[in-house]
Design a protein around this motif. Sequence first.
Motif, PDB file in Angstrom:
ATOM      1  N   GLU A  64       0.825  -1.213   0.000  1.00 15.46           N
ATOM      2  CA  GLU A  64       0.000   0.000   0.000  1.00 15.46           C
ATOM      3  C   GLU A  64       0.855   1.257   0.000  1.00 15.46           C
ATOM      4  OE1 GLU A  64      -2.091   2.120   3.574  1.00 15.46           O
ATOM      5  OE2 GLU A  64      -3.359   0.446   2.917  1.00 15.46           O
ATOM      6  N   GLU A  65       1.913   1.257   0.789  1.00 15.91           N
ATOM      7  CA  GLU A  65       2.750   2.465   0.917  1.00 15.91           C
ATOM      8  C   GLU A  65       3.379   2.856  -0.414  1.00 15.91           C
ATOM      9  OE1 GLU A  65       4.239   5.785   2.837  1.00 15.91           O
ATOM     10  OE2 GLU A  65       2.738   4.342   3.531  1.00 15.91           O
ATOM     11  N   VAL A  66       3.704   1.900  -1.236  1.00 17.01           N
ATOM     12  CA  VAL A  66       4.312   2.174  -2.544  1.00 17.01           C
ATOM     13  C   VAL A  66       3.356   2.973  -3.427  1.00 17.01           C
ATOM     14  CG1 VAL A  66       5.104   1.050  -4.664  1.00 17.01           C
ATOM     15  CG2 VAL A  66       5.806   0.162  -2.455  1.00 17.01           C
ATOM     16  N   LEU A  67       2.062   2.784  -3.233  1.00 17.23           N
ATOM     17  CA  LEU A  67       1.057   3.403  -4.103  1.00 17.23           C
ATOM     18  C   LEU A  67       0.642   4.814  -3.695  1.00 17.23           C
ATOM     19  CD1 LEU A  67      -1.242   0.266  -4.520  1.00 17.23           C
ATOM     20  CD2 LEU A  67       0.562   1.078  -6.066  1.00 17.23           C
ATOM     21  N   VAL A  68       0.904   5.199  -2.452  1.00 17.25           N
ATOM     22  CA  VAL A  68       0.432   6.507  -1.984  1.00 17.25           C
ATOM     23  C   VAL A  68       1.428   7.605  -2.351  1.00 17.25           C
ATOM     24  CG1 VAL A  68      -0.912   5.528  -0.103  1.00 17.25           C
ATOM     25  CG2 VAL A  68       1.412   6.273   0.331  1.00 17.25           C
ATOM     26  N   PRO A  69       0.906   8.834  -2.597  1.00 15.38           N
ATOM     27  CA  PRO A  69       1.818   9.949  -2.861  1.00 15.38           C
ATOM     28  C   PRO A  69       2.679  10.220  -1.622  1.00 15.38           C
ATOM     29  CG  PRO A  69      -0.472  10.535  -3.360  1.00 15.38           C
ATOM     30  CD  PRO A  69      -0.491   9.205  -2.687  1.00 15.38           C
ATOM     31  N   SER A 111      15.228  -8.421  13.771  1.00 19.38           N
ATOM     32  CA  SER A 111      14.985  -6.981  13.637  1.00 19.38           C
ATOM     33  C   SER A 111      15.244  -6.555  12.200  1.00 19.38           C
ATOM     34  CB  SER A 111      15.891  -6.199  14.588  1.00 19.38           C
ATOM     35  OG  SER A 111      15.532  -6.479  15.925  1.00 19.38           O
ATOM     36  N   TYR A 112      14.378  -5.681  11.717  1.00 18.51           N
ATOM     37  CA  TYR A 112      14.467  -5.191  10.337  1.00 18.51           C
ATOM     38  C   TYR A 112      14.586  -3.675  10.366  1.00 18.51           C
ATOM     39  CZ  TYR A 112      12.466  -9.783   9.449  1.00 18.51           C
ATOM     40  OH  TYR A 112      12.228 -11.129   9.429  1.00 18.51           O
ATOM     41  N   GLU A 113      15.624  -3.147   9.733  1.00 14.81           N
ATOM     42  CA  GLU A 113      15.736  -1.703   9.575  1.00 14.81           C
ATOM     43  C   GLU A 113      14.841  -1.308   8.416  1.00 14.81           C
ATOM     44  OE1 GLU A 113      19.535   0.163   9.669  1.00 14.81           O
ATOM     45  OE2 GLU A 113      20.312  -1.302  11.121  1.00 14.81           O
ATOM     46  N   ILE A 114      14.052  -0.270   8.610  1.00 14.71           N
ATOM     47  CA  ILE A 114      13.027   0.118   7.640  1.00 14.71           C
ATOM     48  C   ILE A 114      13.616   0.809   6.402  1.00 14.71           C
ATOM     49  CG2 ILE A 114      12.497   2.401   8.589  1.00 14.71           C
ATOM     50  CD1 ILE A 114       9.887  -0.202   7.504  1.00 14.71           C
ATOM     51  N   GLU A 115      14.817   1.324   6.514  1.00 12.99           N
ATOM     52  CA  GLU A 115      15.419   2.065   5.404  1.00 12.99           C
ATOM     53  C   GLU A 115      15.467   1.222   4.133  1.00 12.99           C
ATOM     54  OE1 GLU A 115      19.573   4.279   4.141  1.00 12.99           O
ATOM     55  OE2 GLU A 115      19.220   3.813   6.246  1.00 12.99           O
ATOM     56  N   GLY A 116      14.881   1.763   3.066  1.00 14.38           N
ATOM     57  CA  GLY A 116      14.912   1.111   1.766  1.00 14.38           C
ATOM     58  C   GLY A 116      13.705   0.242   1.448  1.00 14.38           C
ATOM     59  N   PHE A 117      12.830   0.031   2.416  1.00 13.98           N
ATOM     60  CA  PHE A 117      11.670  -0.832   2.176  1.00 13.98           C
ATOM     61  C   PHE A 117      10.810  -0.309   1.025  1.00 13.98           C
ATOM     62  CE2 PHE A 117      12.616  -3.519   5.551  1.00 13.98           C
ATOM     63  CZ  PHE A 117      11.595  -4.378   5.883  1.00 13.98           C
ATOM     64  N   VAL A 118      10.503   0.982   1.036  1.00 11.19           N
ATOM     65  CA  VAL A 118       9.593   1.529   0.021  1.00 11.19           C
ATOM     66  C   VAL A 118      10.256   1.530  -1.354  1.00 11.19           C
ATOM     67  CG1 VAL A 118       8.327   3.601  -0.715  1.00 11.19           C
ATOM     68  CG2 VAL A 118       8.256   2.875   1.683  1.00 11.19           C
ATOM     69  N   ASP A 119      11.489   2.005  -1.432  1.00  5.82           N
ATOM     70  CA  ASP A 119      12.180   2.047  -2.734  1.00  5.82           C
ATOM     71  C   ASP A 119      12.360   0.660  -3.322  1.00  5.82           C
ATOM     72  OD1 ASP A 119      12.328   4.781  -2.881  1.00  5.82           O
ATOM     73  OD2 ASP A 119      14.356   4.881  -2.007  1.00  5.82           O
ATOM     74  N   LYS A 120      12.737  -0.306  -2.496  1.00  5.46           N
ATOM     75  CA  LYS A 120      12.931  -1.667  -3.002  1.00  5.46           C
ATOM     76  C   LYS A 120      11.615  -2.293  -3.434  1.00  5.46           C
ATOM     77  CE  LYS A 120      17.101  -2.518  -0.346  1.00  5.46           C
ATOM     78  NZ  LYS A 120      17.688  -3.258   0.779  1.00  5.46           N
ATOM     79  N   SER A 121      10.533  -1.888  -2.822  1.00  9.65           N
ATOM     80  CA  SER A 121       9.224  -2.436  -3.176  1.00  9.65           C
ATOM     81  C   SER A 121       8.713  -1.858  -4.481  1.00  9.65           C
ATOM     82  CB  SER A 121       8.219  -2.171  -2.055  1.00  9.65           C
ATOM     83  OG  SER A 121       8.608  -2.848  -0.893  1.00  9.65           O
ATOM     84  N   ARG A 122       9.267  -0.753  -4.910  1.00 12.02           N
ATOM     85  CA  ARG A 122       8.861  -0.155  -6.186  1.00 12.02           C
ATOM     86  C   ARG A 122       9.493  -0.851  -7.372  1.00 12.02           C
ATOM     87  NH1 ARG A 122       9.637   5.371  -3.632  1.00 12.02           N
ATOM     88  NH2 ARG A 122       7.521   6.065  -3.255  1.00 12.02           N
ATOM     89  N   ASP A 123      10.537  -1.603  -7.132  1.00 11.29           N
ATOM     90  CA  ASP A 123      11.238  -2.271  -8.234  1.00 11.29           C
ATOM     91  C   ASP A 123      10.256  -3.121  -9.037  1.00 11.29           C
ATOM     92  OD1 ASP A 123      13.582  -1.140  -7.438  1.00 11.29           O
ATOM     93  OD2 ASP A 123      14.410  -2.964  -6.539  1.00 11.29           O
ATOM     94  N   ALA A 124      10.305  -2.944 -10.344  1.00  7.82           N
ATOM     95  CA  ALA A 124       9.460  -3.732 -11.233  1.00  7.82           C
ATOM     96  C   ALA A 124      10.214  -4.989 -11.649  1.00  7.82           C
ATOM     97  CB  ALA A 124       9.100  -2.910 -12.469  1.00  7.82           C
ATOM     98  N   LEU A 125       9.472  -6.035 -11.866  1.00  9.70           N
ATOM     99  CA  LEU A 125      10.077  -7.262 -12.368  1.00  9.70           C
ATOM    100  C   LEU A 125      10.429  -7.073 -13.839  1.00  9.70           C
ATOM    101  CD1 LEU A 125       7.681  -9.890 -10.776  1.00  9.70           C
ATOM    102  CD2 LEU A 125       9.996  -9.352 -10.062  1.00  9.70           C
ATOM    103  N   PRO A 126      11.560  -7.657 -14.258  1.00 11.28           N
ATOM    104  CA  PRO A 126      11.931  -7.520 -15.676  1.00 11.28           C
ATOM    105  C   PRO A 126      10.903  -8.236 -16.557  1.00 11.28           C
ATOM    106  CG  PRO A 126      13.540  -8.870 -14.457  1.00 11.28           C
ATOM    107  CD  PRO A 126      12.503  -8.414 -13.491  1.00 11.28           C
ATOM    108  N   SER A 127      10.662  -7.661 -17.761  1.00  8.95           N
ATOM    109  CA  SER A 127       9.683  -8.293 -18.650  1.00  8.95           C
ATOM    110  C   SER A 127      10.291  -9.394 -19.466  1.00  8.95           C
ATOM    111  CB  SER A 127       9.060  -7.320 -19.612  1.00  8.95           C
ATOM    112  OG  SER A 127       9.236  -6.001 -19.339  1.00  8.95           O
TER     113      SER A 127
END
Length: 127
Positions: A64-69, A111-127
Amino acid sequence: LEQLLINYANERLQQFFNVYIFRLEEQECRSEGVECPKLEFADNSAVMSLLESKPTGVLSLVNEEVLVPNASDTNLLSKMQQSHRAHSAFKTMPRSQGDGFTILHFAGDVSYEIEGFVDKSRDALPS
């Protein structure tokens, strides 16, 4: 993020193992009239619920976070903390260790550091 997904896969495998080896085996023994002692095993259903529930499970919140402005790791962490503050398998990571959260997995706390979660989740799969 990658480690969370690896641990999620491990939790899924553990859940599959629990159901198909322990629970179904117990049911089959009982249905055949064979005495079967109650089997004790680590039930990871609370962790699976934390990760998979919709719309507030950890994975749903990441998607969800990836989709919000103005999406950000900070906003994502805040949503996780609000949604799971009282969950038995979720803990906020101490500030001295960084910004993140801890999940009490069946194999141990991670424990998970939150840094990079949103950017990494935006990655598109190669076609």
